[in-house]
Design a protein around this motif. Structure first.
Motif, short mmCIF file in Angstrom:
data_model
loop_
_atom_site.label_atom_id
_atom_site.label_comp_id
_atom_site.label_asym_id
_atom_site.label_seq_id
_atom_site.Cartn_x
_atom_site.Cartn_y
_atom_site.Cartn_z
N PHE A 1 -10.49 -5.78 10.25
CA PHE A 1 -9.45 -6.59 9.63
C PHE A 1 -9.72 -8.08 9.77
O PHE A 1 -9.44 -8.85 8.86
CB PHE A 1 -8.08 -6.21 10.18
CG PHE A 1 -7.57 -4.93 9.61
CD1 PHE A 1 -6.96 -4.90 8.37
CD2 PHE A 1 -7.72 -3.74 10.30
CE1 PHE A 1 -6.51 -3.73 7.82
CE2 PHE A 1 -7.28 -2.55 9.76
CZ PHE A 1 -6.67 -2.54 8.51
N LEU A 60 -9.73 -0.95 3.39
CA LEU A 60 -9.17 -1.04 4.74
C LEU A 60 -7.77 -0.44 4.80
O LEU A 60 -7.42 0.26 5.75
CB LEU A 60 -9.14 -2.50 5.21
CG LEU A 60 -10.49 -3.11 5.57
CD1 LEU A 60 -10.37 -4.61 5.74
CD2 LEU A 60 -11.04 -2.46 6.83
N SER A 109 0.82 -1.21 0.00
CA SER A 109 0.00 0.00 0.00
C SER A 109 0.86 1.26 0.00
O SER A 109 0.39 2.33 -0.36
CB SER A 109 -0.95 0.01 1.20
OG SER A 109 -0.24 0.16 2.39
N GLY A 166 -12.47 -8.69 7.31
CA GLY A 166 -12.15 -8.28 5.94
C GLY A 166 -13.17 -7.30 5.39
O GLY A 166 -13.42 -7.25 4.19
N TRP A 194 -12.20 -2.80 -3.70
CA TRP A 194 -12.10 -4.01 -2.89
C TRP A 194 -12.03 -3.65 -1.42
O TRP A 194 -11.42 -2.65 -1.03
CB TRP A 194 -10.86 -4.81 -3.30
CG TRP A 194 -10.90 -5.21 -4.74
CD1 TRP A 194 -10.30 -4.58 -5.79
CD2 TRP A 194 -11.60 -6.32 -5.28
NE1 TRP A 194 -10.59 -5.23 -6.94
CE2 TRP A 194 -11.38 -6.32 -6.68
CE3 TRP A 194 -12.39 -7.33 -4.74
CZ2 TRP A 194 -11.92 -7.27 -7.52
CZ3 TRP A 194 -12.93 -8.29 -5.59
CH2 TRP A 194 -12.69 -8.26 -6.95
N GLU A 214 -10.34 -4.94 0.96
CA GLU A 214 -8.96 -4.92 1.47
C GLU A 214 -8.27 -3.60 1.11
O GLU A 214 -7.54 -3.04 1.92
CB GLU A 214 -8.16 -6.10 0.92
CG GLU A 214 -8.63 -7.45 1.43
CD GLU A 214 -9.77 -8.05 0.59
OE1 GLU A 214 -10.37 -7.33 -0.26
OE2 GLU A 214 -10.07 -9.24 0.78
N ASP A 215 -8.50 -3.11 -0.11
CA ASP A 215 -7.93 -1.82 -0.50
C ASP A 215 -8.53 -0.70 0.34
O ASP A 215 -7.82 0.22 0.76
CB ASP A 215 -8.19 -1.53 -1.99
CG ASP A 215 -7.28 -2.32 -2.91
OD1 ASP A 215 -6.27 -2.88 -2.44
OD2 ASP A 215 -7.57 -2.37 -4.12
#
Length: 167
Positions: free
Chosen positions: A58, A116, A3, A61, A111, A113-114
């Motif tokens: 986290f 987060l 990231s 997810g 997404w 995850e992106d």
């Protein structure tokens, strides 16, 4: 790490020098982001200064969302859609580190995850809160692991909401 640094950049560094210390590339802000990310995934949240919803985000997810009535959420969505720019990919509104709303083009998924990683990135640095607005490169690994996108991060200090951020 992806990231902050792109996958392509990491591969190039390690091809040239296998034992390279990434702290030189990350700098102090990179260490802050990674420390915040590790802290937010800490299982013992009751001893941490971070809110419990950060850890659960986290684990599950999925970003934690601000609870709003449907009508209010629809109004926020309309407001974000009304000011969208065709040259921008996403608009994300956060409050107290939680997702309020985001808008995106139909063919460009954001997404979890992106999202987060982006939320952690914004919340890990006090310099974003202190500035009028900041353009900063960030890699969203599921969107594009080999490139950075530029995020404009602005907190609404003048409107009496120091923990509200628009990306």
């Amino acid at each position: 790490l992806v990231s902050i640094l792109t996958r392509k950049g990491l591969e190039q560094v390690f091809k040239r020098r296998h034992g390279f210390d990434l702290r030189n590339l990350l700098g102090s802000s990179g260490e802050q982001v990674l420390s915040s990310l590790a802290g937010s995934m800490d299982a013992d949240k009751y001893c941490s200064s971070l809110p419990i919803h950060t850890s659960l985000s986290f684990v599950l997810g999925a970003p934690s969302c601000v609870r709003l009535p449907v009508a209010t959420r629809n109004e926020v969505n309309k407001a974000l859609l009304a000011v969208r720019n065709p040259h921008l990919i996403y608009a994300v509104l956060l409050a107290r580190g939680q997702l309020v709303q985001f808008v995106r083009p139909r063919k460009s998924p954001l997404w979890a995850e992106d999202l987060l990683l982006l939320i952690n990135f914004v919340n890990s640095s006090s310099s974003f809160r202190e500035s009028e607005g900041t353009w900063t490169p960030v890699c969203l690994p599921l969107f594009s692991p080999d490139a950075n996108v530029f995020a404009y991060i602005a907190f609404f200090h003048k409107h009496g909401a120091p923990d509200v951020c628009l990306l």
